[in-house]
Design a protein around this motif. Structure first.
Motif, PDB file in Angstrom:
ATOM      1  N   LEU A  82      13.698  11.060  -3.263  1.00  0.00           N
ATOM      2  CA  LEU A  82      13.519  10.199  -1.824  1.00  0.00           C
ATOM      3  C   LEU A  82      15.258   8.818  -2.281  1.00  0.00           C
ATOM      4  N   ASN A  83      15.743   9.147  -2.924  1.00  0.00           N
ATOM      5  CA  ASN A  83      17.515   7.979  -2.252  1.00  0.00           C
ATOM      6  C   ASN A  83      17.579   9.026  -1.831  1.00  0.00           C
ATOM      7  N   ILE A  84      17.907  10.435  -2.088  1.00  0.00           N
ATOM      8  CA  ILE A  84      19.045  11.158  -1.477  1.00  0.00           C
ATOM      9  C   ILE A  84      18.365  11.161  -0.063  1.00  0.00           C
ATOM     10  N   LYS A  85      16.798  11.808   0.074  1.00  0.00           N
ATOM     11  CA  LYS A  85      16.189  11.324   1.694  1.00  0.00           C
ATOM     12  C   LYS A  85      16.757  10.167   2.647  1.00  0.00           C
ATOM     13  N   SER A  86      16.887   9.691   1.997  1.00  0.00           N
ATOM     14  CA  SER A  86      17.098   7.928   2.733  1.00  0.00           C
ATOM     15  C   SER A  86      18.591   8.335   2.805  1.00  0.00           C
ATOM     16  N   CYS A  87      19.914   8.684   2.284  1.00  0.00           N
ATOM     17  CA  CYS A  87      20.732   8.820   2.754  1.00  0.00           C
ATOM     18  C   CYS A  87      21.213   9.832   3.864  1.00  0.00           C
ATOM     19  N   VAL A  88      20.913  10.927   3.141  1.00  0.00           N
ATOM     20  CA  VAL A  88      20.718  11.945   4.439  1.00  0.00           C
ATOM     21  C   VAL A  88      20.179  11.319   5.862  1.00  0.00           C
ATOM     22  N   GLN A  89      19.064  10.574   6.304  1.00  0.00           N
ATOM     23  CA  GLN A  89      18.582  10.222   7.206  1.00  0.00           C
ATOM     24  C   GLN A  89      19.464   8.408   7.915  1.00  0.00           C
ATOM     25  N   ILE A  90      20.332   7.898   6.714  1.00  0.00           N
ATOM     26  CA  ILE A  90      21.742   6.985   7.613  1.00  0.00           C
ATOM     27  C   ILE A  90      22.264   8.427   7.757  1.00  0.00           C
ATOM     28  N   LEU A  91      23.219   8.938   7.351  1.00  0.00           N
ATOM     29  CA  LEU A  91      24.081   9.787   7.241  1.00  0.00           C
ATOM     30  C   LEU A  91      24.023  10.485   9.072  1.00  0.00           C
ATOM     31  N   ASN A  92      22.418  10.435   9.395  1.00  0.00           N
ATOM     32  CA  ASN A  92      22.579  10.930  10.488  1.00  0.00           C
ATOM     33  C   ASN A  92      22.614   9.870  12.072  1.00  0.00           C
ATOM     34  N   HIS A  93      23.411   8.856  11.483  1.00  0.00           N
ATOM     35  CA  HIS A  93      23.017   7.971  12.469  1.00  0.00           C
ATOM     36  C   HIS A  93      24.757   7.133  12.721  1.00  0.00           C
ATOM     37  N   THR A  94      25.390   7.592  11.364  1.00  0.00           N
ATOM     38  CA  THR A  94      26.822   6.864  10.991  1.00  0.00           C
ATOM     39  C   THR A  94      27.697   7.406  12.536  1.00  0.00           C
ATOM     40  N   GLY A  95      28.529   6.611  13.036  1.00  0.00           N
ATOM     41  CA  GLY A  95      29.447   6.842  13.942  1.00  0.00           C
ATOM     42  C   GLY A  95      28.900   7.053  15.226  1.00  0.00           C
ATOM     43  N   LYS A  96      29.486   8.264  15.730  1.00  0.00           N
ATOM     44  CA  LYS A  96      29.112   8.884  16.560  1.00  0.00           C
ATOM     45  C   LYS A  96      27.841   8.645  17.091  1.00  0.00           C
ATOM     46  N   ARG A  97      27.002   8.729  15.807  1.00  0.00           N
ATOM     47  CA  ARG A  97      25.723   9.680  15.926  1.00  0.00           C
ATOM     48  C   ARG A  97      24.315   7.982  15.926  1.00  0.00           C
ATOM     49  N   TYR A  98      25.707   6.562  16.487  1.00  0.00           N
ATOM     50  CA  TYR A  98      24.629   5.592  16.427  1.00  0.00           C
ATOM     51  C   TYR A  98      24.075   5.293  17.066  1.00  0.00           C
ATOM     52  N   THR A  99      22.882   4.595  16.901  1.00  0.00           N
ATOM     53  CA  THR A  99      21.995   4.093  18.283  1.00  0.00           C
ATOM     54  C   THR A  99      21.206   2.861  17.716  1.00  0.00           C
ATOM     55  N   GLU A 100      20.395   2.354  18.388  1.00  0.00           N
ATOM     56  CA  GLU A 100      20.628   1.222  18.274  1.00  0.00           C
ATOM     57  C   GLU A 100      18.513   0.878  18.107  1.00  0.00           C
ATOM     58  N   ALA A 101      18.468   2.178  17.897  1.00  0.00           N
ATOM     59  CA  ALA A 101      16.428   2.508  18.069  1.00  0.00           C
ATOM     60  C   ALA A 101      16.897   3.067  16.707  1.00  0.00           C
ATOM     61  N   PHE A 102      17.668   3.234  16.017  1.00  0.00           N
ATOM     62  CA  PHE A 102      17.746   3.338  14.477  1.00  0.00           C
ATOM     63  C   PHE A 102      17.912   2.561  13.542  1.00  0.00           C
ATOM     64  N   VAL A 103      17.100   2.202  12.635  1.00  0.00           N
ATOM     65  CA  VAL A 103      16.455   0.594  11.755  1.00  0.00           C
ATOM     66  C   VAL A 103      16.936   1.130  10.778  1.00  0.00           C
ATOM     67  N   LEU A 104      18.071   0.890   9.771  1.00  0.00           N
ATOM     68  CA  LEU A 104      19.000   1.183   8.857  1.00  0.00           C
ATOM     69  C   LEU A 104      18.005   0.501   7.693  1.00  0.00           C
ATOM     70  N   ASP A 105      17.959  -0.671   7.887  1.00  0.00           N
ATOM     71  CA  ASP A 105      16.680  -1.298   6.938  1.00  0.00           C
ATOM     72  C   ASP A 105      15.721  -0.343   5.983  1.00  0.00           C
ATOM     73  N   THR A 106      15.084  -0.421   7.202  1.00  0.00           N
ATOM     74  CA  THR A 106      14.066   0.478   6.977  1.00  0.00           C
ATOM     75  C   THR A 106      14.483   1.171   5.707  1.00  0.00           C
ATOM     76  N   TYR A 107      15.674   1.820   5.458  1.00  0.00           N
ATOM     77  CA  TYR A 107      16.423   3.471   4.360  1.00  0.00           C
ATOM     78  C   TYR A 107      17.322   2.274   2.945  1.00  0.00           C
ATOM     79  N   LEU A 108      17.641   1.452   4.156  1.00  0.00           N
ATOM     80  CA  LEU A 108      18.979   0.491   2.930  1.00  0.00           C
ATOM     81  C   LEU A 108      18.203   0.530   1.470  1.00  0.00           C
ATOM     82  N   ASN A 109      16.929   0.299   1.543  1.00  0.00           N
ATOM     83  CA  ASN A 109      17.179  -0.321  -0.324  1.00  0.00           C
ATOM     84  C   ASN A 109      16.250   1.023  -0.686  1.00  0.00           C
TER      85      ASN A 109
END
Length: 255
Positions: A82-109
């Motif tokens: 679960l830790n790995i999958k959450s980290c992968v979800q986050i990496l899919n939205h960093t930098g130039k892939r950033y979108t306001e629709a993605f809520v980091l807080d959902t995966y951060l913990n």
């Protein structure tokens, strides 16, 4: 009985039956030797019976511990995944892939919740420390039990690296973001029924997605967790093999 044998020998000598005396004496010696051998056999049987009972008890105790170990391993491995999958979800939205629709807080913990495995090895350690591992007669099983502890040391080293990166990432978030927002996003439930208030700061954790350092830390977490995942799989395989041999030995001893 001894007095009877003595009288027989005395009568044979008195009657001058020397040949018969020697034959009788030899026969008596044979009987004594047979008696000793029987006594030794009985003692050996009793000793073996006692050893078998001790071994069976040890096998049952080990089986109980390794059943627990396997279930705990599988659960720990699932948390690590679960830790790995959450980290992968986050990496899919960093930098130039950033979108306001993605809520980091959902995966951060979940992304910074590296777990550790604690095995139940009390009985195995007692066997080893007391020099009684030899109770286990199956050489393959005995060798696997010995290798189990070394595999756990290897796993712990991997977990320690993951934990250090995890703590560093948490420290980074504390300095640059808000865990209060993350806890609210996951509907944090307190054992004391405490309801957390909203953050008193105007801060949105999504800005972390734009920071290269945050991306690097999350990527490191994936790599380290993946190394631990391989260690978990190795331990699960070894644990399963140990359990199969334990169950086989117990069935043999009970038949």
């Amino acid at each position: 009985m001894i007095k009877l044998f003595r009288n027989i020998r005395k009568n044979l000598l008195n009657e001058g039956k020397t040949t018969k005396y020697f034959k009788y004496a030899i026969g008596e010696i044979v009987l004594v030797v047979i008696g000793i051998l029987i006594a030794l056999s009985i003692n050996n049987w009793n000793a073996n019976s006692k050893q078998n009972k001790l071994e069976l008890e040890a096998l049952k105790n080990l089986k109980e511990d390794f059943n627990y170990n396997l279930l705990t391993l599988i659960r720990t491995d699932s948390f690590n995944t679960l830790n790995i999958k959450s980290c992968v979800q986050i990496l899919n939205h960093t930098g130039k892939r950033y979108t306001e629709a993605f809520v980091l807080d959902t995966y951060l913990n979940d992304a910074v919740s590296a777990t550790t495995y604690v095995a139940k090895n009390g009985f195995l350690n007692d066997l080893i420390n007391s020099g009684n591992l030899g109770l286990i007669k199956n050489n393959v099983l005995r060798n696997l039990l010995s290798s189990w502890l070394s595999e756990l040391i290897d796993l712990k080293e991997s977990e320690n690296s993951t934990q250090k990166n995890n703590v560093d990432t948490i420290d980074f978030i504390i300095k640059n973001g808000s865990f209060l927002n993350a806890d609210q996003a996951r509907n944090y439930n307190s054992s004391l029924n405490i309801t957390l208030p909203e953050s008193g700061f105007e801060i949105n954790n999504n800005h972390l997605l734009k920071l290269p350092e945050f991306e690097n830390r999350v990527e490191n977490q994936i790599i380290l967790c993946d190394i631990s995942a391989n260690k978990y799989k190795t331990c699960i395989k070894l644990n399963t093999e140990i359990l199969q041999l334990l169950e086989s030995e117990i069935r043999t001893k009970n038949n």
